[in-house]
Design an enzyme around this catalytic site. Structure first.
Site, PDB file in Angstrom:
ATOM      1  N   CYS A   9       4.947   7.299  -1.175  1.00  0.00           N
ATOM      2  CA  CYS A   9       4.306   6.287  -0.373  1.00  0.00           C
ATOM      3  C   CYS A   9       5.335   5.581   0.147  1.00  0.00           C
ATOM      4  CB  CYS A   9       2.898   5.981  -0.788  1.00  0.00           C
ATOM      5  SG  CYS A   9       4.029   4.511  -2.100  1.00  0.00           S
ATOM      6  N   ASN A  12       6.960   3.164  -2.825  1.00  0.00           N
ATOM      7  CA  ASN A  12       6.847   3.758  -4.197  1.00  0.00           C
ATOM      8  C   ASN A  12       6.404   2.181  -5.540  1.00  0.00           C
ATOM      9  OD1 ASN A  12       9.442   5.210  -6.724  1.00  0.00           O
ATOM     10  ND2 ASN A  12       7.207   5.293  -6.245  1.00  0.00           N
ATOM     11  N   CYS A  14       2.685   0.855  -5.087  1.00  0.00           N
ATOM     12  CA  CYS A  14       1.466   0.964  -5.655  1.00  0.00           C
ATOM     13  C   CYS A  14       0.908   2.019  -5.723  1.00  0.00           C
ATOM     14  CB  CYS A  14       0.785  -0.094  -4.133  1.00  0.00           C
ATOM     15  SG  CYS A  14       1.300  -1.814  -3.915  1.00  0.00           S
ATOM     16  N   ARG A  15       0.999   3.221  -4.817  1.00  0.00           N
ATOM     17  CA  ARG A  15       0.033   4.008  -4.663  1.00  0.00           C
ATOM     18  C   ARG A  15       1.395   5.597  -5.618  1.00  0.00           C
ATOM     19  NH1 ARG A  15      -0.141   4.279   1.108  1.00  0.00           N
ATOM     20  NH2 ARG A  15       1.912   3.679   1.672  1.00  0.00           N
ATOM     21  N   SER A  16       2.238   5.465  -4.803  1.00  0.00           N
ATOM     22  CA  SER A  16       2.762   6.786  -5.385  1.00  0.00           C
ATOM     23  C   SER A  16       3.017   6.576  -7.220  1.00  0.00           C
ATOM     24  CB  SER A  16       4.250   7.398  -4.928  1.00  0.00           C
ATOM     25  OG  SER A  16       5.019   5.599  -4.901  1.00  0.00           O
ATOM     26  N   ASP A 124      -3.212   2.215   1.453  1.00  0.00           N
ATOM     27  CA  ASP A 124      -2.453   1.009   1.101  1.00  0.00           C
ATOM     28  C   ASP A 124      -2.988  -0.069   0.566  1.00  0.00           C
ATOM     29  OD1 ASP A 124      -0.483  -0.436   0.896  1.00  0.00           O
ATOM     30  OD2 ASP A 124       0.242  -0.114   2.641  1.00  0.00           O
TER      31      ASP A 124
HETATM   32  P1  4NP Z   1       3.356   1.764  -1.351  1.00  0.00           P
HETATM   33  O1  4NP Z   1       2.556   0.172  -0.971  1.00  0.00           O
HETATM   34  O2  4NP Z   1       3.826   2.222  -0.231  1.00  0.00           O
HETATM   35  O3  4NP Z   1       1.431   2.452  -1.778  1.00  0.00           O
HETATM   36  O4  4NP Z   1       4.491   1.398  -2.272  1.00  0.00           O
HETATM   37  C1  4NP Z   1       3.442  -0.765  -0.097  1.00  0.00           C
HETATM   38  C2  4NP Z   1       4.106  -1.187  -0.854  1.00  0.00           C
HETATM   39  C3  4NP Z   1       4.933  -2.317  -0.114  1.00  0.00           C
HETATM   40  C4  4NP Z   1       4.597  -2.611   0.940  1.00  0.00           C
HETATM   41  C5  4NP Z   1       4.094  -1.834   1.843  1.00  0.00           C
HETATM   42  C6  4NP Z   1       3.038  -0.412   1.048  1.00  0.00           C
HETATM   43  N1  4NP Z   1       6.199  -3.339   1.911  1.00  0.00           N
HETATM   44  O5  4NP Z   1       5.415  -3.548   3.398  1.00  0.00           O
HETATM   45  O6  4NP Z   1       6.548  -3.868   1.501  1.00  0.00           O
END
Ligand code: 4NP
Length: 157
Positions: A9, A12, A14-16, A124
């Protein structure tokens, strides 16, 4: 032979990490010989534990992800892993842009493995609340189940 699968994602955190945990659970359920890991296309959260809301969502579903640490996807990952699953279309485009020519990993969108959900993103949840993280868990579990089923059938073939 162990099949090696990487979930990617943006951050790294939240989702992955949730996808990695869901896939491990499904692979174990099926007795599939698989290794799973996760990474982000970005490096802002390198070395960090998953978002507390992701840890809580995993915990609500019986899984501990608090030991995971964020890392950025690297060129070597395209040789190490058999399959690299992107959580959304931006992640997939970013992966395609850095994939070394001739590397062995097969790239796909995670929800493309769920019949009827082709082309969909795992949204997200970063700017959402706990309910968004529960949706993430449902999405990655559904996809992990479909992917593990597919890989188990390939292993048997
Ligand atoms: P992820 O979520 O891609 O599912 O881990 C996010 C985590 C951090 C950010 C965006 C999405 N960020 O902008 O820092």
């Amino acid at each position: 032979m162990t099949v090696k699968v990487l979930f990617v994602c943006l951050g790294n955190i939240c989702r992955s990490p949730l996808a990695e945990a869901a896939f491990r659970a499904e692979a174990a359920r099926l007795g599939l010989d698989a290794d799973a890991d996760s990474a982000g296309t970005g490096d802002w959260h390198r070395g960090e534990a998953p978002d507390p809301r992701a840890i809580a969502a995993a915990r609500r579903n019986g899984t501990d992800i608090s030991h995971l640490r964020a890392r950025q996807v690297s060129a070597a990952d395209f040789e190490t892993f058999d399959h690299i699953l992107a959580l959304d279309a931006d992640n997939l485009a970013d992966l395609r842009a850095i994939q070394p020519a001739g590397s062995r990993a097969r790239l796909s969108l995670l929800l493309d493995h769920v019949p009827g959900r082709e082309g969909e993103a795992v949204a997200d949840p970063y700017y959402g609340d706990d309910s968004h993280f529960d949706v993430t868990w449902r999405d990655v579990t559904q996809a992990a189940r479909a992917l593990a089923d597919k890989l188990a059938r390939q292993e048997a073939a």
